[in-house]
Design an enzyme around this catalytic site. Structure first.
Site, PDB file in Angstrom:
ATOM      1  CG  ASP A 119       5.694  -3.029  -0.823  1.00  0.00           C
ATOM      2  OD1 ASP A 119       4.875  -2.310  -0.213  1.00  0.00           O
ATOM      3  OD2 ASP A 119       5.340  -3.874  -1.665  1.00  0.00           O
ATOM      4  CG  ASP A 143       0.518  -6.115   4.791  1.00  0.00           C
ATOM      5  OD1 ASP A 143      -0.432  -6.319   5.565  1.00  0.00           O
ATOM      6  OD2 ASP A 143       0.448  -5.328   3.832  1.00  0.00           O
ATOM      7  CD  GLU A 238      -5.801  -8.108   2.596  1.00  0.00           C
ATOM      8  OE1 GLU A 238      -6.887  -7.545   2.782  1.00  0.00           O
ATOM      9  OE2 GLU A 238      -4.712  -7.483   2.536  1.00  0.00           O
TER      10      GLU A 238
HETATM   11  O1  F6P Z   1      -0.387  -2.847   3.684  1.00  0.00           O
HETATM   12  C1  F6P Z   1      -1.154  -2.746   4.809  1.00  0.00           C
HETATM   13  C2  F6P Z   1      -2.584  -3.033   4.503  1.00  0.00           C
HETATM   14  O2  F6P Z   1      -3.256  -2.905   5.730  1.00  0.00           O
HETATM   15  C3  F6P Z   1      -2.865  -4.383   3.841  1.00  0.00           C
HETATM   16  O3  F6P Z   1      -2.792  -5.458   4.733  1.00  0.00           O
HETATM   17  C4  F6P Z   1      -4.238  -4.140   3.250  1.00  0.00           C
HETATM   18  O4  F6P Z   1      -4.478  -4.983   2.145  1.00  0.00           O
HETATM   19  C5  F6P Z   1      -4.141  -2.704   2.810  1.00  0.00           C
HETATM   20  O5  F6P Z   1      -3.146  -2.090   3.616  1.00  0.00           O
HETATM   21  C6  F6P Z   1      -5.438  -1.924   2.955  1.00  0.00           C
HETATM   22  O6  F6P Z   1      -5.235  -0.619   2.499  1.00  0.00           O
HETATM   23  P1  F6P Z   1      -6.265   0.598   2.677  1.00  0.00           P
HETATM   24  O7  F6P Z   1      -5.747   1.407   3.818  1.00  0.00           O
HETATM   25  O8  F6P Z   1      -6.167   1.362   1.402  1.00  0.00           O
HETATM   26  O9  F6P Z   1      -7.614   0.032   2.939  1.00  0.00           O
END
Ligand code: F6P
Length: 366
Positions: A119, A143, A238
């Site tokens: 998004d 997601d 989460e």
């Molecule tokens: O959007 C994908 C995602 O893996 C989410 O499920 C998670 O909350 C987030 O990215 C984690 O992001 P980062 O790579 O910054 O830890």
């Protein structure tokens, strides 16, 4: 009249996922085979566009990457071209550097840009498209929460990884008569928890769309123990939270458009359950493991189809849209019509009904 395409660029933005390389391969091969276009990759998402970091993608360069996890182009979920954080000593200054990105795009003599992302990436694509950049978007994220499409590249593989983990935790839960709490990613949406919980036969599913009541969780755990099924599998997103409570934030990332990183609900929940039921409980956080590995066949099919669909649409003169999947067929959505934010699980989704029919509960508050 739309300019005839000779040269296109592709970038991957946001968090990585299985299937990104399959998209890069599909776009490159179909563009080269079907239309004879030149294809270039942009390194590290929009960061590479701002800094003019391009590399040629030939048939040789994309050969053998179908099965590889991650992205050969690199990615970042920290760069916002419209609010770009630049460090000056101890201070951080924010600048709109979108014009710089446009200049690099034009000086590279590209005729179109393929943006593969979630998004966040699509919201930047929408703004650049408004500024006149010829763009087609391809949705990806574990997601599954990109507005306008029912499926995103990466989701199926993450569901597969989570389901395998749930299967493994099932046997140890049963042997030790324990409660196992398994936390999966998904940000504010419960798609990943719902799909893997259903596929893995979870007893309790906790998703952000249905804030839960802890007392109902305790009651189900106790009921299962007293009935002789002395273990309970709980899959928690989460972003899930108790009714009247808040989501657990693991950390806040500085200088980015989406600073909140969720995580930690499984450990909190496991403590509460042990105190509230006296049943031994363990927590497992699957985290970034869900983003890794080779894409399973559903993601390869989706990635390859989305990639080909994107080049065909560009060849037909279409611009300013995202390819997607809806009601059982491939669709395109004008970027200008894309809603902001993320796509949540509807409360009447058939997977929710199927879980309930299996005897699982969401423990949602009245
Ligand atoms: O959007 C994908 C995602 O893996 C989410 O499920 C998670 O909350 C987030 O990215 C984690 O992001 P980062 O790579 O910054 O830890």
């Amino acid at each position: 009249m739309k300019k005839r395409i000779r040269k296109i660029a592709i970038l991957t933005g946001g968090g990585d996922c299985p299937g990104l390389n399959a998209v890069i391969r599909a776009v490159s091969r179909s563009a080269i085979h079907d239309y004879g276009w030149e294809v270039w990759g942009i390194e590290d998402g929009f960061a590479g566009l701002i800094e003019g970091r391009f590399l040629p993608l030939t048939i040789d360069k994309v050969s053998g990457i179908l099965t590889q996890g991650g992205t050969i182009l690199g990615t970042t979920n920290r760069t916002n071209p419209f609010l770009y954080a630049k460090r000056k000593g101890l201070k951080v200054e924010y600048k709109d550097v979108s014009k710089q990105a446009l200049r690099f795009f034009r000086s590279g003599q590209f005729d179109a840009l393929v943006c593969v992302g979630g998004d966040g990436t699509m919201s930047f694509a929408k703004r650049f498209s408004k500024e006149g950049l010829p763009i087609v978007g391809i949705p990806k994220t574990i997601d599954n929460d990109v507005p306008g499409t029912e499926r995103t590249v990466g989701f199926y593989s993450a569901v597969h990884t989570a389901t395998e983990a749930i299967d493994k935790l099932h046997t140890t839960a049963a042997s030790h008569h324990r409660v196992m709490v398994i936390e999966v990613m998904g940000r504010d949406a419960g798609w990943l928890a719902l799909a893997s919980g259903l596929a893995g036969g979870a007893d309790i599913l906790l998703i952000p769309e249905l804030p839960f009541d802890l007392k109902k969780v305790y009651a189900r755990v106790k009921q299962r123990s007293s009935k002789g099924r002395r273990f309970t599998i709980i899959v928690v997103a989460e972003g899930a939270f108790p009714s009247g409570g808040e989501k657990i934030v693991q950390r806040k990332v500085k200088d980015v458009s989406q600073p909140v990183r969720l995580g930690g609900i499984a450990h909190w929940l496991a403590n509460q359950i042990e105190m509230g039921t006296d049943v031994e409980t363990r927590a497992t956080v699957l985290g970034h493991v869900l983003r890794g590995g080779s894409p399973i066949y559903q993601d390869r099919l989706l990635a390859t189809s989305f990639g080909c669909e994107a080049t065909h649409r560009l060849a037909m003169g279409e611009r300013g849209m995202m390819v997607g999947w809806g009601k059982g067929e491939f669709i395109t959505i004008p970027l200008k019509n894309l809603a902001g934010g993320c796509r949540l699980v509807p409360k009447n989704h058939p997977w929710i009904d199927a879980c309930r029919s299996m005897g699982a509960i969401f423990a949602e508050a009245e």
